[in-house]
Design a protein around this motif. Structure first.
Motif, PDB file in Angstrom:
ATOM      1  N   SER A   1       0.742  -1.140   0.036  1.00 33.55           N
ATOM      2  CA  SER A   1      -0.051   0.186  -0.062  1.00 33.55           C
ATOM      3  C   SER A   1       0.854   1.288  -0.058  1.00 33.55           C
ATOM      4  CB  SER A   1      -0.997  -0.029   1.234  1.00 33.55           C
ATOM      5  OG  SER A   1      -1.386   1.215   1.471  1.00 33.55           O
ATOM      6  N   ALA A   2       2.187   1.425   0.621  1.00 30.62           N
ATOM      7  CA  ALA A   2       2.903   2.393   1.143  1.00 30.62           C
ATOM      8  C   ALA A   2       3.602   2.620  -0.416  1.00 30.62           C
ATOM      9  CB  ALA A   2       3.750   2.202   2.074  1.00 30.62           C
TER      10      ALA A   2
ATOM     11  N   GLY B   1       4.251   3.198  -3.830  1.00 35.72           N
ATOM     12  CA  GLY B   1       3.177   3.057  -4.999  1.00 35.72           C
ATOM     13  C   GLY B   1       3.755   4.385  -5.801  1.00 35.72           C
ATOM     14  N   LEU B   2       3.043   5.014  -6.565  1.00 31.01           N
ATOM     15  CA  LEU B   2       3.256   6.220  -7.506  1.00 31.01           C
ATOM     16  C   LEU B   2       3.926   7.294  -6.557  1.00 31.01           C
ATOM     17  CD1 LEU B   2       0.261   6.346  -9.650  1.00 31.01           C
ATOM     18  CD2 LEU B   2       2.204   5.288 -10.351  1.00 31.01           C
ATOM     19  N   GLY B   3       3.698   7.072  -5.380  1.00 35.05           N
ATOM     20  CA  GLY B   3       4.195   8.183  -4.547  1.00 35.05           C
ATOM     21  C   GLY B   3       5.854   8.120  -4.403  1.00 35.05           C
TER      22      GLY B   3
ATOM     23  N   TYR C   1      -5.642   9.256  -8.929  1.00 36.70           N
ATOM     24  CA  TYR C   1      -4.493   8.090  -8.785  1.00 36.70           C
ATOM     25  C   TYR C   1      -4.613   7.307 -10.066  1.00 36.70           C
ATOM     26  CZ  TYR C   1      -1.180   5.511  -6.021  1.00 36.70           C
ATOM     27  OH  TYR C   1      -0.144   4.814  -5.775  1.00 36.70           O
TER      28      TYR C   1
ATOM     29  N   PHE D   1       1.722  10.951   2.376  1.00 35.12           N
ATOM     30  CA  PHE D   1       0.963  10.416   1.268  1.00 35.12           C
ATOM     31  C   PHE D   1       1.657   9.134   1.126  1.00 35.12           C
ATOM     32  CE2 PHE D   1       0.633   9.652  -3.219  1.00 35.12           C
ATOM     33  CZ  PHE D   1      -0.685   9.948  -3.491  1.00 35.12           C
ATOM     34  N   THR D   2       2.986   8.942   1.000  1.00 35.10           N
ATOM     35  CA  THR D   2       3.643   7.614   0.763  1.00 35.10           C
ATOM     36  C   THR D   2       3.184   6.560   1.751  1.00 35.10           C
ATOM     37  OG1 THR D   2       5.736   6.644  -0.288  1.00 35.10           O
ATOM     38  CG2 THR D   2       5.749   8.023   1.695  1.00 35.10           C
TER      39      THR D   2
ATOM     40  N   SER E   1       0.607   6.172   3.152  1.00 33.84           N
ATOM     41  CA  SER E   1      -0.932   6.064   3.140  1.00 33.84           C
ATOM     42  C   SER E   1      -1.789   6.093   4.195  1.00 33.84           C
ATOM     43  CB  SER E   1      -1.333   4.478   2.657  1.00 33.84           C
ATOM     44  OG  SER E   1      -0.477   3.971   1.343  1.00 33.84           O
TER      45      SER E   1
ATOM     46  N   MET F   1      -6.711   7.707   5.403  1.00 36.07           N
ATOM     47  CA  MET F   1      -7.828   7.517   4.486  1.00 36.07           C
ATOM     48  C   MET F   1      -8.402   6.066   4.918  1.00 36.07           C
ATOM     49  SD  MET F   1      -7.031   6.099   0.821  1.00 36.07           S
ATOM     50  CE  MET F   1      -7.985   4.905   1.087  1.00 36.07           C
TER      51      MET F   1
HETATM   52  N1  PFF Z   1       1.139   5.518  -0.608  1.00 31.22           N
HETATM   53  C1  PFF Z   1       0.696   5.372  -1.947  1.00 31.22           C
HETATM   54  C2  PFF Z   1       1.866   5.806  -2.902  1.00 31.22           C
HETATM   55  O1  PFF Z   1       2.815   6.126  -2.384  1.00 31.22           O
HETATM   56  O2  PFF Z   1       1.463   5.859  -4.024  1.00 31.22           O
HETATM   57  C3  PFF Z   1      -0.636   6.375  -2.090  1.00 31.22           C
HETATM   58  C4  PFF Z   1      -1.639   6.077  -1.465  1.00 31.22           C
HETATM   59  C5  PFF Z   1      -2.366   4.885  -1.136  1.00 31.22           C
HETATM   60  C6  PFF Z   1      -2.161   6.982  -0.549  1.00 31.22           C
HETATM   61  C7  PFF Z   1      -3.157   4.577  -0.304  1.00 31.22           C
HETATM   62  C8  PFF Z   1      -3.382   6.883   0.287  1.00 31.22           C
HETATM   63  C9  PFF Z   1      -3.609   5.559   0.404  1.00 31.22           C
HETATM   64  F1  PFF Z   1      -4.622   5.372   1.456  1.00 31.22           F
END
Ligand code: PFF
Length: 433
Positions: free
Chosen positions: A20-21, A23-25, A101, A218-219, A221, A224
């Motif tokens: 989850s962590a 990702g595109l971030g 996203y 953000f990275t 997660s 949310m």
């Molecule tokens: N953490 C993910 C990323 O770095 O791309 C983005 C993300 C995923 C943000 C899930 C929030 C979330 F709940």
């Protein structure tokens, strides 16, 4: 309705939460934000913040999930009925994040197809802007990416989410290491490494510190309900501390490796590191076109990006999905079908906001920019703030129940009640300007 799912092992929980962590971030956003904020000094600030301040809301969100064993709305409701509406904000945030996203997920699919077909492009900047302005094709790709994430989520926690992460995360690590090796062997790669690791203290400023903090939230997660939902599937009563540090360390390692993969290549080809969101979609393809076996390297890179986007995309969908399943007592398949329709309805106008709907503005922003701004700058920090206040001031959670070391437990208490809420308020105030 079937029983509440649980992770099959601690490894499954950790790899899925890292999924989850990461990702595109990490691979798209981190390098370009670092490029815009002075390189090494940004990295230093980011590492300090992610290993201290961010530790607290991350463990807090997982802990509340583990404690209440409910999806987001139920978790808030079980603490106090009046907090239910705060819980509702979490799946709403997830749906709004998905709507922008997943568009980038669609772009990645296009670049994978382009790498396979290997057609010639003269001007990569022009190619990218023409592509995202098209009315139909990017919408189809966004829906395709959404479908992949929804399909995995619908298959359930064990057979869908866990199984996919167990395959994609090692693949992601392997491709990343392969690309890092290629990049550091390019001529003049050391200039890129210096840019990443030799700090220029004159670039240190408050705006950059907040950019680093926003990126760190953000990275990871946070904010949310994805982590709260994942935390609610933990069955054993083991300490979360080690898992959380493994998650933070891995996420940071992926971000740093992504930087090591990108910056030496950028400097080796005399390109600009601060080209913003186009770094991955314009600058890198230009570089790939100039190196031997470039289309294979390009294919590997965009598959890497797709794996990262899918494992995060699944977690974005899982929060709202779990809430719908448990509250409306419907099957996962039904919940996912509804989510597919709702997210598509929001994502299509956002996709069109690069072309056909580019003149339609909300608060001076296109739909895509507005969704990014609303969720990243406002809703994620706000949800995190509410949960820290509920834990710290209402439930009066004590650090010593989570962290065994007394000194760190006291730091946790102060962080949860004061430091993190203040940092979040600053983040929102700056974000609103
Ligand atoms: N953490 C993910 C990323 O770095 O791309 C983005 C993300 C995923 C943000 C899930 C929030 C979330 F709940």
């Amino acid at each position: 309705m079937s029983e509440r799912p649980n992770w099959t092992s601690k490894y499954a929980f950790i790899v899925t939460t890292i999924g989850s962590a990461v990702g595109l971030g990490n691979i798209w956003r981190f390098p370009y934000i670092m490029g815009q904020n002075g390189g090494a000094i940004f990295l230093a600030v980011y590492i300090i913040l992610i290993s201290t301040i961010c530790f607290i809301p991350l463990i807090n969100e997982l802990y509340i999930g583990k404690l209440t064993k409910r999806e987001c709305i139920g978790a808030y409701e079980s603490i106090n009925r009046n907090f239910k509406f705060l819980g509702v904000l979490n799946p709403i945030t997830g749906i709004l994040i998905a709507a922008f996203y997943f568009i980038v997920g669609g772009w990645i699919i296009n670049y994978i197809l382009k790498s396979i077909l290997n057609f010639n492009i003269n001007d990569y900047g022009e190619y990218f802007s023409n592509f995202i302005q098209q009315p139909v094709y990017p919408c189809i790709l966004t829906i395709l990416f959404l479908f992949i994430c929804i399909f995995v989520t619908a298959k359930g926690v064990k057979n869908g989410i866990e199984a996919t992460n167990k395959i994609l995360m090692p693949l992601l690590a392997a491709i990343l290491i392969f690309l890092v090796i290629i990049s550091i062997n390019l001529p003049n790669a050391n200039i890129g490494l210096e840019y990443m690791f030799k700090p220029d203290f004159s670039k240190l400023n408050s705006h950059m510190v907040l950019a680093a903090l926003g990126q760190a939230f953000f990275t990871l997660s946070i904010g949310m309900g994805a982590l709260l939902t994942y935390g609610s599937y933990i069955k054993e009563d083991k300490s979360l501390v080690k898992s959380v540090y493994t998650i933070i360390l891995s996420d940071t390692a992926f971000a740093i490796l992504a930087g090591i993969m990108i910056f030496p290549a950028v400097f080796s080809f005399n390109m600009e590191p601060n080209s913003g969101a186009g770094l991955v979609f314009v600058t890198l393809p230009k570089i790939f076109s100039q190196i031997p076996y470039g289309n294979i390297v390009s294919l590997a890179f965009f598959i890497l990006l797709l794996c990262a986007a899918i494992t995060s995309g699944i977690s974005i969908v899982e929060g709202p999905c779990a809430s719908m399943v448990e509250r409306f007592k419907i099957s996962r398949a039904k919940a996912c079908t509804i989510l597919f329709i709702v997210i598509s309805v929001l994502a299509i106008p956002a996709t069109l906001s690069f072309g056909y709907l580019s003149d339609f503005k909300i608060l001076g922003k296109t739909i895509f920019e507005f969704l990014d701004f609303l969720t990243s700058n406002l809703m994620l920090p706000l949800n995190t703030l509410f949960l820290c206040i509920i834990s710290g001031w209402y439930l009066k959670i004590k650090g010593i129940n989570i962290i065994k070391n007394k000194f760190f437990a006291l730091l946790f208490d102060a962080g949860l009640r004061f430091v993190v809420p203040i940092a979040l308020i600053c983040l929102m105030l700056i974000g609103l300007n």
